[in-house]
Motif scaffolding. Structure first.
Motif, PDB file in Angstrom:
ATOM      1  N   VAL A   1       1.137  -1.311   0.138  1.00 17.80           N
ATOM      2  CA  VAL A   1       0.568  -2.199   1.145  1.00 17.80           C
ATOM      3  C   VAL A   1       1.680  -2.906   1.900  1.00 17.80           C
ATOM      4  O   VAL A   1       2.659  -3.370   1.317  1.00 17.80           O
ATOM      5  CB  VAL A   1      -0.358  -3.234   0.486  1.00 17.80           C
ATOM      6  CG1 VAL A   1      -0.810  -4.279   1.493  1.00 17.80           C
ATOM      7  CG2 VAL A   1      -1.556  -2.542  -0.148  1.00 17.80           C
TER       8      VAL A   1
ATOM      9  N   ALA B   1      -2.622  -5.199   8.168  1.00 18.09           N
ATOM     10  CA  ALA B   1      -2.410  -4.696   6.810  1.00 18.09           C
ATOM     11  C   ALA B   1      -2.539  -3.186   6.814  1.00 18.09           C
ATOM     12  O   ALA B   1      -3.526  -2.641   7.318  1.00 18.09           O
ATOM     13  CB  ALA B   1      -3.419  -5.316   5.854  1.00 18.09           C
TER      14      ALA B   1
ATOM     15  N   ILE C   1      -6.330   0.645   1.656  1.00 19.95           N
ATOM     16  CA  ILE C   1      -6.987  -0.628   1.398  1.00 19.95           C
ATOM     17  C   ILE C   1      -8.487  -0.427   1.247  1.00 19.95           C
ATOM     18  O   ILE C   1      -9.123   0.159   2.122  1.00 19.95           O
ATOM     19  CB  ILE C   1      -6.685  -1.624   2.534  1.00 19.95           C
ATOM     20  CG1 ILE C   1      -5.176  -1.905   2.579  1.00 19.95           C
ATOM     21  CG2 ILE C   1      -7.464  -2.926   2.324  1.00 19.95           C
ATOM     22  CD1 ILE C   1      -4.733  -2.645   3.810  1.00 19.95           C
TER      23      ILE C   1
ATOM     24  N   ILE D   1     -10.602  -6.391   2.054  1.00 23.75           N
ATOM     25  CA  ILE D   1      -9.772  -7.584   2.240  1.00 23.75           C
ATOM     26  C   ILE D   1     -10.658  -8.805   2.164  1.00 23.75           C
ATOM     27  O   ILE D   1     -11.678  -8.875   2.866  1.00 23.75           O
ATOM     28  CB  ILE D   1      -9.018  -7.555   3.581  1.00 23.75           C
ATOM     29  CG1 ILE D   1      -8.164  -6.307   3.685  1.00 23.75           C
ATOM     30  CG2 ILE D   1      -8.159  -8.804   3.717  1.00 23.75           C
ATOM     31  CD1 ILE D   1      -7.421  -6.180   5.018  1.00 23.75           C
TER      32      ILE D   1
ATOM     33  N   ASN E   1      -8.209  -4.165  10.045  1.00 20.06           N
ATOM     34  CA  ASN E   1      -7.444  -4.887   9.002  1.00 20.06           C
ATOM     35  C   ASN E   1      -6.408  -5.822   9.626  1.00 20.06           C
ATOM     36  O   ASN E   1      -5.265  -5.906   9.150  1.00 20.06           O
ATOM     37  CB  ASN E   1      -6.761  -3.906   8.045  1.00 20.06           C
ATOM     38  CG  ASN E   1      -7.745  -3.141   7.177  1.00 20.06           C
ATOM     39  OD1 ASN E   1      -8.861  -3.598   6.956  1.00 20.06           O
ATOM     40  ND2 ASN E   1      -7.333  -1.989   6.692  1.00 20.06           N
TER      41      ASN E   1
ATOM     42  N   LEU F   1      -6.154  -8.724  -0.954  1.00 16.84           N
ATOM     43  CA  LEU F   1      -6.806  -7.452  -0.707  1.00 16.84           C
ATOM     44  C   LEU F   1      -6.830  -6.583  -1.956  1.00 16.84           C
ATOM     45  O   LEU F   1      -6.082  -6.796  -2.903  1.00 16.84           O
ATOM     46  CB  LEU F   1      -6.143  -6.734   0.472  1.00 16.84           C
ATOM     47  CG  LEU F   1      -4.662  -6.387   0.357  1.00 16.84           C
ATOM     48  CD1 LEU F   1      -4.457  -5.056  -0.328  1.00 16.84           C
ATOM     49  CD2 LEU F   1      -4.023  -6.385   1.743  1.00 16.84           C
ATOM     50  N   ARG F   2      -7.744  -5.633  -1.898  1.00 17.10           N
ATOM     51  CA  ARG F   2      -7.919  -4.707  -3.026  1.00 17.10           C
ATOM     52  C   ARG F   2      -7.645  -3.304  -2.518  1.00 17.10           C
ATOM     53  O   ARG F   2      -8.248  -2.871  -1.525  1.00 17.10           O
ATOM     54  CB  ARG F   2      -9.333  -4.843  -3.573  1.00 17.10           C
ATOM     55  CG  ARG F   2      -9.622  -4.020  -4.813  1.00 17.10           C
ATOM     56  CD  ARG F   2     -10.754  -4.637  -5.594  1.00 17.10           C
ATOM     57  NE  ARG F   2     -12.020  -4.612  -4.883  1.00 17.10           N
ATOM     58  CZ  ARG F   2     -13.007  -3.744  -5.136  1.00 17.10           C
ATOM     59  NH1 ARG F   2     -12.842  -2.833  -6.081  1.00 17.10           N
ATOM     60  NH2 ARG F   2     -14.134  -3.802  -4.464  1.00 17.10           N
ATOM     61  N   THR F   3      -6.753  -2.634  -3.179  1.00 16.96           N
ATOM     62  CA  THR F   3      -6.469  -1.252  -2.808  1.00 16.96           C
ATOM     63  C   THR F   3      -7.400  -0.309  -3.550  1.00 16.96           C
ATOM     64  O   THR F   3      -8.011  -0.666  -4.564  1.00 16.96           O
ATOM     65  CB  THR F   3      -5.009  -0.889  -3.116  1.00 16.96           C
ATOM     66  OG1 THR F   3      -4.742  -1.177  -4.494  1.00 16.96           O
ATOM     67  CG2 THR F   3      -4.058  -1.695  -2.247  1.00 16.96           C
TER      68      THR F   3
ATOM     69  N   TYR G   1      -8.213  -8.242  -6.774  1.00 23.04           N
ATOM     70  CA  TYR G   1      -7.538  -8.548  -5.521  1.00 23.04           C
ATOM     71  C   TYR G   1      -6.110  -9.006  -5.819  1.00 23.04           C
ATOM     72  O   TYR G   1      -5.860  -9.720  -6.788  1.00 23.04           O
ATOM     73  CB  TYR G   1      -8.280  -9.625  -4.743  1.00 23.04           C
ATOM     74  CG  TYR G   1      -9.532  -9.128  -4.075  1.00 23.04           C
ATOM     75  CD1 TYR G   1     -10.737  -9.079  -4.766  1.00 23.04           C
ATOM     76  CD2 TYR G   1      -9.503  -8.690  -2.759  1.00 23.04           C
ATOM     77  CE1 TYR G   1     -11.882  -8.611  -4.156  1.00 23.04           C
ATOM     78  CE2 TYR G   1     -10.648  -8.221  -2.134  1.00 23.04           C
ATOM     79  CZ  TYR G   1     -11.832  -8.176  -2.840  1.00 23.04           C
ATOM     80  OH  TYR G   1     -12.963  -7.705  -2.238  1.00 23.04           O
TER      81      TYR G   1
ATOM     82  N   TYR H   1      -0.714 -10.682  -0.908  1.00 25.24           N
ATOM     83  CA  TYR H   1       0.451 -10.107  -0.251  1.00 25.24           C
ATOM     84  C   TYR H   1       0.941 -11.022   0.862  1.00 25.24           C
ATOM     85  O   TYR H   1       0.150 -11.753   1.480  1.00 25.24           O
ATOM     86  CB  TYR H   1       0.107  -8.741   0.356  1.00 25.24           C
ATOM     87  CG  TYR H   1      -0.158  -7.660  -0.657  1.00 25.24           C
ATOM     88  CD1 TYR H   1      -1.449  -7.476  -1.160  1.00 25.24           C
ATOM     89  CD2 TYR H   1       0.850  -6.820  -1.099  1.00 25.24           C
ATOM     90  CE1 TYR H   1      -1.709  -6.488  -2.095  1.00 25.24           C
ATOM     91  CE2 TYR H   1       0.597  -5.815  -2.025  1.00 25.24           C
ATOM     92  CZ  TYR H   1      -0.682  -5.661  -2.514  1.00 25.24           C
ATOM     93  OH  TYR H   1      -0.943  -4.674  -3.438  1.00 25.24           O
TER      94      TYR H   1
END
Length: 121
Positions: free
Chosen positions: A2, A24, A28, A31, A76, A99-101, A107, A110
């Motif tokens: 990320v 971002a 992803i 978010i 994003n 955020l969550r990938t 989460y 970043y």
């Protein structure tokens, strides 16, 4: 991996305007909150503004009524419209996101690398 990439900083005269953007990138999934913080040498990083996925916003007292945060969920991207800039707004502005990938259940927070905003009197 990320990345938060900021743009839009620069030099402006007092009373002027600037618009910051932060996008971002990466794989992803979702978010939650996105926001902007700023820091000057010798001082702690301070809140400028945040916006959650539902659109609710929060502003630092020193920028209320002058700055507006918004986001484009499809891109994003979070924006910060800064109007009526003052010399005391001079700082490095940092983008922040929770955020969550893809493939993760939690989460993670970043930070971007920062962009300089300088307001001359």
């Amino acid at each position: 991996q990320v990345q938060l990439v900021e743009s839009g900083g620069g030099l402006v005269q007092a009373g002027g305007s600037l618009r910051l953007s932060c996008t971002a990138s990466g794989i992803i999934f979702s978010i939650n909150a996105m926001g902007w913080y700023r820091q000057v040498p010798g001082k702690e990083r301070e809140l400028v503004a945040t916006i959650i996925s539902g659109g609710r916003t929060n502003y630092g007292d020193s920028v209320k009524g002058r700055f507006t945060i918004s986001r484009d969920n499809a891109k994003n991207t979070v924006y910060l419209q800064m109007n009526s800039l003052k010399p005391e707004d001079t700082a490095v502005y940092y983008c922040n996101a929770d955020l969550r990938t893809l493939g993760r259940i939690s989460y993670v927070n970043y930070w971007g690398q920062g962009t300089q905003v300088t307001v001359s009197s």
